[in-house]
Design a protein around this motif. Structure first.
Motif, PDB file in Angstrom:
ATOM      1  N   ARG A  76      61.155  47.163  48.282  1.00 26.45           N
ATOM      2  CA  ARG A  76      60.451  47.464  49.837  1.00 26.45           C
ATOM      3  C   ARG A  76      58.970  46.692  49.659  1.00 26.45           C
ATOM      4  O   ARG A  76      58.362  46.669  48.247  1.00 26.45           O
ATOM      5  CB  ARG A  76      59.893  48.964  49.913  1.00 26.45           C
ATOM      6  N   GLU A  77      58.662  46.300  50.650  1.00 26.99           N
ATOM      7  CA  GLU A  77      56.713  45.810  50.781  1.00 26.99           C
ATOM      8  C   GLU A  77      56.055  46.169  51.642  1.00 26.99           C
ATOM      9  O   GLU A  77      56.447  45.951  52.315  1.00 26.99           O
ATOM     10  CB  GLU A  77      57.156  44.333  50.496  1.00 26.99           C
ATOM     11  N   LEU A 102      55.537  48.781  56.958  1.00 28.04           N
ATOM     12  CA  LEU A 102      56.116  48.249  55.401  1.00 28.04           C
ATOM     13  C   LEU A 102      57.536  47.434  56.318  1.00 28.04           C
ATOM     14  O   LEU A 102      58.078  47.529  57.776  1.00 28.04           O
ATOM     15  CB  LEU A 102      57.198  49.529  55.656  1.00 28.04           C
ATOM     16  N   ARG A 103      57.159  46.105  55.708  1.00 31.62           N
ATOM     17  CA  ARG A 103      57.931  45.063  55.779  1.00 31.62           C
ATOM     18  C   ARG A 103      59.652  45.272  56.400  1.00 31.62           C
ATOM     19  O   ARG A 103      60.139  46.124  56.139  1.00 31.62           O
ATOM     20  CB  ARG A 103      58.768  43.966  54.935  1.00 31.62           C
ATOM     21  N   ASN A 104      59.903  45.595  57.953  1.00 27.98           N
ATOM     22  CA  ASN A 104      61.222  46.069  58.420  1.00 27.98           C
ATOM     23  C   ASN A 104      60.579  46.913  58.777  1.00 27.98           C
ATOM     24  O   ASN A 104      62.457  47.757  58.507  1.00 27.98           O
ATOM     25  CB  ASN A 104      62.020  44.664  57.532  1.00 27.98           C
ATOM     26  N   LEU A 119      50.782  53.873  66.075  1.00 28.26           N
ATOM     27  CA  LEU A 119      51.750  53.812  65.444  1.00 28.26           C
ATOM     28  C   LEU A 119      53.119  53.945  65.732  1.00 28.26           C
ATOM     29  O   LEU A 119      53.016  54.081  66.739  1.00 28.26           O
ATOM     30  CB  LEU A 119      51.892  54.792  64.090  1.00 28.26           C
ATOM     31  N   THR A 120      54.050  53.452  64.759  1.00 28.43           N
ATOM     32  CA  THR A 120      55.299  53.298  65.306  1.00 28.43           C
ATOM     33  C   THR A 120      55.864  53.423  64.307  1.00 28.43           C
ATOM     34  O   THR A 120      56.155  53.148  63.408  1.00 28.43           O
ATOM     35  CB  THR A 120      55.565  52.001  65.621  1.00 28.43           C
ATOM     36  N   ALA A 216      55.775  45.012  65.795  1.00 23.60           N
ATOM     37  CA  ALA A 216      56.522  46.341  65.203  1.00 23.60           C
ATOM     38  C   ALA A 216      55.879  47.300  65.893  1.00 23.60           C
ATOM     39  O   ALA A 216      57.490  48.042  66.945  1.00 23.60           O
ATOM     40  CB  ALA A 216      56.612  47.033  63.603  1.00 23.60           C
ATOM     41  N   LEU A 217      55.311  47.477  66.784  1.00 25.13           N
ATOM     42  CA  LEU A 217      54.377  48.464  67.401  1.00 25.13           C
ATOM     43  C   LEU A 217      54.977  47.712  68.433  1.00 25.13           C
ATOM     44  O   LEU A 217      55.377  48.676  69.603  1.00 25.13           O
ATOM     45  CB  LEU A 217      52.367  48.049  67.460  1.00 25.13           C
TER      46      LEU A 217
END
Length: 263
Positions: A76-77, A102-104, A119-120, A216-217
């Protein structure tokens, strides 16, 4: 603590540093091509990394200033932009953002000066206003007709697509009003219904420390997210067109037309 809460806590930790150092005379670290970081960028990134390292010690982190840190084989990255809008900040503007994702996975975008954190968890999107217990879902809408356009170089799609040309398009001025805030806080504003859309040139921005959290959001909020060529955002992608709804996206793409396409 969930990954969403880690992202939010980390973004708020960075935002606290950015807010506390606002208005000072900042040292600058030259990155070349007119780009630079300040001591506030570095301090905010360290505050963010402290939160992530404590909560998720086995994860890797890729920060804009410090690069990738952590185990090379980490599964995780986290992607971290501690101060998006450094030039704004250094010249006394409060139009900045702190991005953690967090990636993906979950993401958070903090506004250091409003106290908000967007946030999501990857499925839903919401905003905390800074007032205890006040958390609201993000609801995109194009009602403002305001479109943020990133005019910063480089311009990899030129001459096929240049954002400045979009502003001169007759259809654009008939339907929208341009805004240029030079920070990806504008992506959070699209998700929140404060902007109708956001447009920027570029390559694949899905893994960018600047853009990944905002993408992502917006996706979780239900925005339409594509490249400037209308294709998906990801490997081989080109820039971003993020719109509050399909109609707004279609209208913007009709103005960009075939000029941004490769084939």
């Amino acid at each position: 603590m969930t990954d969403t809460e880690v992202a939010a806590a980390a973004a708020l930790a960075g935002a606290e540093v950015v807010r506390a150092r606002y208005g000072r005379l900042h040292s600058r670290i030259d990155k070349g091509a007119g780009d630079f970081a300040t001591d506030a960028d570095l301090a905010a990134e360290e505050a963010i990394l402290d939160v992530i390292r404590t909560a998720r010690p086995g994860d890797a982190v890729h920060g804009e200033e410090g690069g990738r840190q952590g185990a090379a084989d980490a599964e995780r990255e986290w992607l971290v932009d501690p101060l998006c809008g450094t030039l704004n900040y250094a010249t006394g503007s409060q139009l900045v953002a702190v991005n953690v994702v967090l990636r993906n996975g979950p993401a958070a975008v903090a506004d250091p000066f409003s106290g908000e954190v967007f946030l999501t968890d990857g499925e839903t999107a919401r905003v905390r206003t800074g007032v205890p217990g006040d958390e609201r879902p993000l609801t995109p809408t194009a009602d403002t007709r305001l479109v943020d356009v990133n005019l910063d170089p480089p311009f990899p799609s030129a001459p096929g697509f240049r954002a400045v040309d979009l502003l001169a398009h007759p259809g654009f001025v008939e339907n929208f009003r341009p805004r240029v805030v030079s920070t990806t806080l504008a992506l959070a504003w699209v998700a929140a219904g404060r902007r109708a859309a956001y447009v920027t040139d570029g390559g694949d921005l899905s893994g960018s420390v600047h853009f990944a959290a905002g993408i992502a959001l917006c996706r979780a909020a239900g925005c339409v997210v594509t490249g400037v060529d209308g294709g998906p955002v990801g490997p081989g992608g080109r820039g971003l067109v993020v719109a509050a709804d399909a109609g707004t996206h279609e209208l913007l793409m009709s103005m960009i037309g075939g000029r941004g396409r490769t084939g």
